[in-house]
Design an enzyme around this catalytic site. Structure first.
Site, mmCIF file in Angstrom:
data_model
loop_
_atom_site.group_PDB
_atom_site.id
_atom_site.type_symbol
_atom_site.label_atom_id
_atom_site.label_comp_id
_atom_site.label_asym_id
_atom_site.label_seq_id
_atom_site.Cartn_x
_atom_site.Cartn_y
_atom_site.Cartn_z
ATOM 1 N N THR A 13 0.843 -1.006 -0.054
ATOM 2 C CA THR A 13 0.164 0.088 -0.202
ATOM 3 C C THR A 13 0.822 1.085 -0.024
ATOM 4 O O THR A 13 2.063 1.257 0.119
ATOM 5 C CB THR A 13 -0.935 -0.011 1.334
ATOM 6 O OG1 THR A 13 -1.816 0.987 1.179
ATOM 7 C CG2 THR A 13 -0.211 0.160 2.566
ATOM 8 N N ASN A 14 0.357 2.445 -0.136
ATOM 9 C CA ASN A 14 0.831 3.766 -0.062
ATOM 10 C C ASN A 14 0.279 4.440 1.199
ATOM 11 O O ASN A 14 -0.672 4.162 1.717
ATOM 12 C CB ASN A 14 0.634 4.591 -1.213
ATOM 13 C CG ASN A 14 0.982 4.110 -2.507
ATOM 14 O OD1 ASN A 14 2.284 3.446 -2.488
ATOM 15 N ND2 ASN A 14 0.427 4.229 -3.509
ATOM 16 N N HIS A 15 1.388 5.486 1.880
ATOM 17 C CA HIS A 15 0.813 6.320 2.858
ATOM 18 C C HIS A 15 -0.308 7.177 2.208
ATOM 19 O O HIS A 15 -0.246 7.696 1.263
ATOM 20 C CB HIS A 15 1.774 6.941 3.204
ATOM 21 C CG HIS A 15 2.813 6.708 4.273
ATOM 22 N ND1 HIS A 15 2.439 6.249 5.315
ATOM 23 C CD2 HIS A 15 4.109 6.354 4.163
ATOM 24 C CE1 HIS A 15 3.405 5.728 6.068
ATOM 25 N NE2 HIS A 15 4.704 5.940 5.371
ATOM 26 N N ALA A 68 -3.674 7.994 -3.764
ATOM 27 C CA ALA A 68 -2.712 7.407 -3.647
ATOM 28 C C ALA A 68 -2.406 6.175 -4.266
ATOM 29 O O ALA A 68 -2.521 4.975 -3.554
ATOM 30 C CB ALA A 68 -1.810 7.394 -2.358
ATOM 31 N N VAL A 69 -2.488 5.810 -5.827
ATOM 32 C CA VAL A 69 -2.520 4.499 -6.180
ATOM 33 C C VAL A 69 -1.453 3.901 -6.264
ATOM 34 O O VAL A 69 -0.299 4.499 -6.545
ATOM 35 C CB VAL A 69 -3.259 4.921 -7.784
ATOM 36 C CG1 VAL A 69 -3.530 3.416 -8.342
ATOM 37 C CG2 VAL A 69 -4.543 5.679 -7.781
#
Ligand code: CTP
Ligand code: CA
Length: 232
Positions: free
Chosen positions: A33-35, A100-101
């Site tokens: 995942t992303n922040h 935030a893909v």
């Protein structure tokens, strides 16, 4: 909570917003995942709704309440976010991609939990996800009646990277975040950005392939206030 006066500047318009991170599963218990808290995208959705628009919010997993009066579609992966945007884009007059893909996902998703038995973690092969913003930029109505806005998160060369994203993804606006700025980026209630738009102004900076860009640095501000600036 908001002190914005009610207005109807976006009455009759459909606004599509992506928000939050995506999660790319590796197995039933793990993901990449992303922040991202989703705060910026949710602020945009709420503000557009307050301005009279009909709003669809495509949201990755976040810990925020669904905004009142907004049609919220929950997704997990970038592919699911792409599918949801694909299904809603034709009706949208304004599309704002604030999510935030994840750029990559594991090529294989293990049916079973990957075990540590043997002590060796199997290598993870990544494949590229669809670029939702770039797809939207390419599929705008030919009559120019659809506006596409992107975000850019940069840790270096903010303007150059943001300019190239604006052009590459055919955006009408690009909101560039410098992650080195205090109070900017994820997990803050404030943001500090530069807003880029294509410009024919002779004083504008020449971007790639000679096109002109207008860059408007914004002061540090609340995400809801920034949402109003972006939608204004
Ligand atoms: N974006 C998207 N789909 C993707 C990747 C990015 O819609 N698969 C959108 C983001 O929502 C944002 C913009 O593209 O509006 C820029 O995202 P960013 O990660 O800064 O840019 P990338 O083009 O992915 O380039 P890089 O991560 O290599 O800097
Ligand atoms: Ca990216």
């Amino acid at each position: 909570e908001t002190d914005q006066p009610a207005n109807d500047e976006l009455a009759g318009l459909h606004v599509l917003v992506t928000a939050g991170p995506t999660q790319e599963p590796l197995d039933p218990v793990r993901y990449l995942t992303n922040h991202s808290t989703g705060k910026m995208g949710y602020a945009l959705a709420q503000e557009a709704q307050a301005m009279g628009a009909e709003v669809t919010l495509v949201s990755g997993p976040v810990a925020l309440d669904e905004p009142d009066g907004v049609h919220t579609v929950h997704v997990q992966t970038a592919q699911e976010m792409f599918d949801a945007v694909h299904g809603h884009f034709a009706q949208a007059d304004i599309a704002i991609m604030a999510a935030a893909v994840g750029d990559f996902r594991p090529e294989h998703r293990s049916e079973q939990k990957i075990k540590k038995t043997g002590g060796v973690m199997p290598p993870i092969t990544l494949v590229q996800n669809p670029d939702i913003l770039a797809w939207a930029g390419e599929h705008k109505r030919p009559d120019g009646s659809q506006l596409v806005c992107g975000f850019a998160m940069e840790t270096q060369d903010l303007l150059a990277n943001a300019q190239s994203k604006l052009e590459r993804k055919h955006c009408d606006m690009l909101v560039a975040n410098d992650l080195n700025e205090p109070g900017a980026g994820f997990a803050h209630d404030t943001n500090r950005v530069v807003i880029l738009t294509p410009d024919t102004d002779k004083n504008a900076t020449a971007g790639e392939n000679g096109s002109k860009i207008h860059a408007e640095p914004q002061p540090l501000m609340d995400k809801r206030d920034l949402a109003a600036v972006i939608l204004g």
